[in-house]
Motif scaffolding. Sequence first.
Motif, PDB file in Angstrom:
ATOM      1  N   GLY A  12       0.847  -1.185   0.000  1.00 53.71           N
ATOM      2  CA  GLY A  12       0.000   0.000   0.000  1.00 53.71           C
ATOM      3  C   GLY A  12       0.884   1.237   0.000  1.00 53.71           C
ATOM      4  N   SER A 290      -8.680   5.661  -4.161  1.00 55.84           N
ATOM      5  CA  SER A 290      -7.499   6.098  -3.408  1.00 55.84           C
ATOM      6  C   SER A 290      -6.801   7.263  -4.089  1.00 55.84           C
ATOM      7  N   GLU A 321     -11.086   4.088   4.066  1.00 53.08           N
ATOM      8  CA  GLU A 321      -9.947   3.283   3.653  1.00 53.08           C
ATOM      9  C   GLU A 321     -10.459   2.045   2.927  1.00 53.08           C
ATOM     10  N   MET A 323      -9.337  -1.998   1.815  1.00 53.93           N
ATOM     11  CA  MET A 323      -8.440  -3.140   1.969  1.00 53.93           C
ATOM     12  C   MET A 323      -8.539  -4.006   0.725  1.00 53.93           C
ATOM     13  N   HIS A 330      -2.356  -8.602   1.552  1.00 56.27           N
ATOM     14  CA  HIS A 330      -3.413  -7.707   1.997  1.00 56.27           C
ATOM     15  C   HIS A 330      -2.842  -6.290   2.033  1.00 56.27           C
ATOM     16  N   LYS A 332      -3.650  -2.092   2.295  1.00 57.29           N
ATOM     17  CA  LYS A 332      -4.625  -1.078   2.711  1.00 57.29           C
ATOM     18  C   LYS A 332      -4.207   0.285   2.172  1.00 57.29           C
ATOM     19  N   TYR A 333      -5.188   0.991   1.577  1.00 52.15           N
ATOM     20  CA  TYR A 333      -4.967   2.346   1.081  1.00 52.15           C
ATOM     21  C   TYR A 333      -5.983   3.286   1.719  1.00 52.15           C
TER      22      TYR A 333
END
Length: 503
Positions: A12, A290, A321, A323, A330, A332-333
């Motif tokens: 991310g 994002s 956010e 995922m 995995h 996340k942003y």
Amino acid sequence: MVTRAYTVAFQGVEAREVEVQCAMTPGLPGFSIVGLPDKAVSEARERVRAALTAMSIALPSKRITINLSPADLPKEGSHFDLPIALSLLASLGILPPDAVEGTVALGELSLDGNLIPVLGALPAAMTAAEQDRGLLCPAGSGSEAAWVDATRVTAAKTLGDVVRHYTGQVPLEPAKAGQIASNTGLPDLADVKGQERAKRALEVAAAGRHHLLMVGTPGSGKSMLAARLPGILPPLSAMEALETSMIHSLAGLLDAGGISMDRPFREPHHTASMAAIIGGGRGAKPGEVSLAHNGVLFMDEFPEFPRTVLETLRQPIETGEIMIARANNHVKYPCRFMLVAAANPCKCGYLSEPARACGRAPICGDDYMGRISGPLMDRFDLRVDVPPVSFSDLDLPSNGESSALVAARVSDARQLQLTRFADTSYRCNADLSGATLDDLAAPDADWRALLTRVADRFGLSARGYHRVLRVARTIADLDGSTDVRKPHVAEAVSYRVGALAPV
């Protein structure tokens, strides 16, 4: 002897430290890279070998092993070329090991030893600063990384320049930050004739970062209004600009290393895939939600987007956010964006005009808007009709407010929110929840009876009730009022349920 260099692997917007270990041992000559590398990293040995040969440096007839630690962390991208070359040069005694270990390096090597710019220089510089190390990168990435002034950024054009720098022959100067990019020539809100209610809704949405849905016939000005939204939004704060630029750095969208203080405005086509909107693909890259972080995501022809894409927006709208979950990764942003959607009332677009509507009206309208699920529709703070403008109005001279005047009010409202939320995690009224909303809905509020009747009459959900309160707080901020009053709530309700006559 094992020599070490340091680089990063991206998960991310997080750049995790990777230790590049090089060991030369007796045995059959070979060059292997271990530590869960992808194809681009595995091919680095050929690029590094060719680049060293171009510098007249021959690898010894030994077994060379490069280990990328931690070994269970996936390594992706060509930016591992430079740190692998540095660890090799340190093992050969060409570079001082201490100098190599004090630097986080990233960069792709060409076969003749030139350094090619790579993605992610800005988050890599952040990690280098946290580790109290300098950053070494290609010259094309230096102006981007230099925005992190907490670490020394050295940018080189070739691997030979790196060697001359570390051996003290020709020291390189620290890289300088790029220019602050700015959008110029933005369309002005004064160009929009009529549509006063829609322009007011646009102002309220901008002031509190509220989600907005505009519904109207083709050519009524929905896209025109949305295109003028960047001109009334306040500039990014320093922290917001850094957050947004880190995401854009990973996507390769920073132009010549410049950071923009303008809020992003993303407008994907309705044929975009889920991976393009949400993120994913090779390396789990950030998607449009994002890339619109701290800005606007404009989705024209909203019902035409695939149903699965629309439904995936529900969670990021609430949490800010996203995922991206894959079998082996995995990521996340952050995606705290303002969703602005535009839609026709039906397939043909002329549901409100009996003379032009199709023979299936009004069922066609219910079917078309039914593509937007109830839970997703409930997440829009403001919903406005955008009726067609008469030809006589189009011939009149423009007399509406300019974007500069509206932007000044929006900026003042945002500043009130920043002051109010100085000691909290909130940034604007769209983030309000919990005790802060309970304070707005105090029992002695003079508008409480009005909102209670509206909730009973139109069956507002708990989410809808709270979103009305958030919009009312924003309208009060635009009005310069400390307290939320009945007119503010009445206007907020009108954007959610329409005319108040039945109430």
